[in-house]
Every structure is written in C-alpha cells, then in structure tokens.
Design an enzyme around this catalytic site. Structure first.
Site, PDB file in Angstrom:
ATOM      1  CE  LYS A  24      -3.928   1.620   2.807  1.00 51.54           C
ATOM      2  NZ  LYS A  24      -4.988   1.109   1.943  1.00 51.54           N
ATOM      3  CB  THR A  27      -3.529   6.564   3.136  1.00 53.45           C
ATOM      4  OG1 THR A  27      -4.774   6.424   3.836  1.00 53.45           O
ATOM      5  CG2 THR A  27      -2.745   7.733   3.694  1.00 53.45           C
ATOM      6  CD  GLU A  77      -5.959   3.714  -0.363  1.00 56.87           C
ATOM      7  OE1 GLU A  77      -5.739   2.891   0.542  1.00 56.87           O
ATOM      8  OE2 GLU A  77      -6.326   4.872  -0.150  1.00 56.87           O
TER       9      GLU A  77
HETATM   10  C1  LIG Z   1      -8.108   7.781  11.842  1.00 53.75           C
HETATM   11  C2  LIG Z   1      -7.828   6.753  10.808  1.00 53.75           C
HETATM   12  O1  LIG Z   1      -7.076   5.866  11.040  1.00 53.75           O
HETATM   13  N1  LIG Z   1      -8.465   6.904   9.644  1.00 53.75           N
HETATM   14  C3  LIG Z   1      -8.271   6.129   8.515  1.00 53.75           C
HETATM   15  C4  LIG Z   1      -8.726   6.636   7.352  1.00 53.75           C
HETATM   16  C5  LIG Z   1      -8.528   5.908   6.220  1.00 53.75           C
HETATM   17  N2  LIG Z   1      -7.898   4.727   6.286  1.00 53.75           N
HETATM   18  C6  LIG Z   1      -7.658   3.954   5.077  1.00 53.75           C
HETATM   19  C7  LIG Z   1      -8.853   3.398   4.415  1.00 53.75           C
HETATM   20  C8  LIG Z   1      -8.401   3.354   2.956  1.00 53.75           C
HETATM   21  O2  LIG Z   1      -7.565   2.263   2.691  1.00 53.75           O
HETATM   22  C9  LIG Z   1      -7.540   4.538   2.841  1.00 53.75           C
HETATM   23  C10 LIG Z   1      -8.248   5.715   2.251  1.00 53.75           C
HETATM   24  O3  LIG Z   1      -8.903   6.479   3.171  1.00 53.75           O
HETATM   25  O4  LIG Z   1      -7.030   4.803   4.134  1.00 53.75           O
HETATM   26  C11 LIG Z   1      -7.434   4.221   7.451  1.00 53.75           C
HETATM   27  O5  LIG Z   1      -6.844   3.117   7.486  1.00 53.75           O
HETATM   28  N3  LIG Z   1      -7.615   4.935   8.570  1.00 53.75           N
END
Ligand SMILES: CC(=O)Nc1ccn([C@H]2C[C@H](O)[C@@H](CO)O2)c(=O)n1
EC number: 3.5.1.135
Length: 113
Positions: A24, A27, A77
C-alpha cells in the site's frame, strides 16, 4: 508560518499488513489529516490498539476529489476500487474534497548477530 508536520499516522488494523509489506503506497484522507510534509518520516500505528507497525516517508500530498478516485488509486491502495470507495464514504461521509498522501515504506535493518 507553516504548522508543525505530524509524525504519526493511524490505519485500520486490517490494512496495516499492506502498509508494512510495502504493497500500500497511498492513503486518501480528509483535510484534517492532510498536513503531512513530503520528506518527513512518520510512525504508523493501528487505529484500534495504537500498536506501532512501521515507519514511512511521505512523498507527496495532493488534492483528490472523491469522484476522481479510480483504478489507479485502488491499485496503489492495494484494495478493490468498490471496496476502497465504500470505505472512504464510511470514514468521510459526503466529503468530495480529499487528499492523496503518497508514501514509501522505511525498510528496517535486521541484525545478523
Ligand atoms: C483515523 C484513521 O485511522 N483513519 C483512517 C482513514 C482511512 N484509512 C484507510 C482506508 C483506505 O484504505 C484509505 C483511504 O482512506 O485509508 C485508514 O486506514 N484509517
């Protein structure tokens, strides 16, 4: 005056093996999580248990509209596109204005001793 760049980022625990293995490499986050600075090293933690997973280096932070998310982003991703868009809608409901954070895994040295 620029704000101090964050030195930590969290990922959902089920996604952290993809980060730690280097599969990955992006993000997608909202504005509140977009203040990473290219060239800085950032510690990766699981969101649920706040366990340290690895370190990454931020390569770029670029605006990305939700409607422009495509197979390229899903590939970076390491998720299917429909799953990625569903996840983003759950985390950031009704948010069109997002940011793509590109990063590289910092490989850790394993001692031979
Ligand atoms: C606070 C927190 O940890 N938030 C997130 C936000 C997004 N992700 C991941 C989900 C997807 O794979 C990508 C795109 O948003 O990032 C995450 O793990 N944690």
């Amino acid at each position: 005056m620029s704000a101090i760049a964050p030195t930590k980022i969290t990922f959902f625990e089920f996604l952290t093996p993809l980060v730690a293995s280097g599969q990955k490499t992006i993000t997608i986050r909202d504005f509140s999580e977009s203040h990473y600075q290219p060239g800085t090293q950032v510690e990766v933690y699981t969101l649920e248990s706040h366990t340290k997973v690895c370190d990454i280096v931020i390569l770029a932070v670029e605006p990305l509209a939700f409607d422009d998310i495509n197979e390229f982003h899903a590939d970076q991703e390491s998720l299917p596109l429909d799953e990625l868009k569903h996840l983003i809608q759950q985390v950031y409901p009704d948010q069109q204005r997002l940011f793509m954070i590109s990063f590289a895994l910092v490989e850790t040295q394993v001692s031979s001793n």
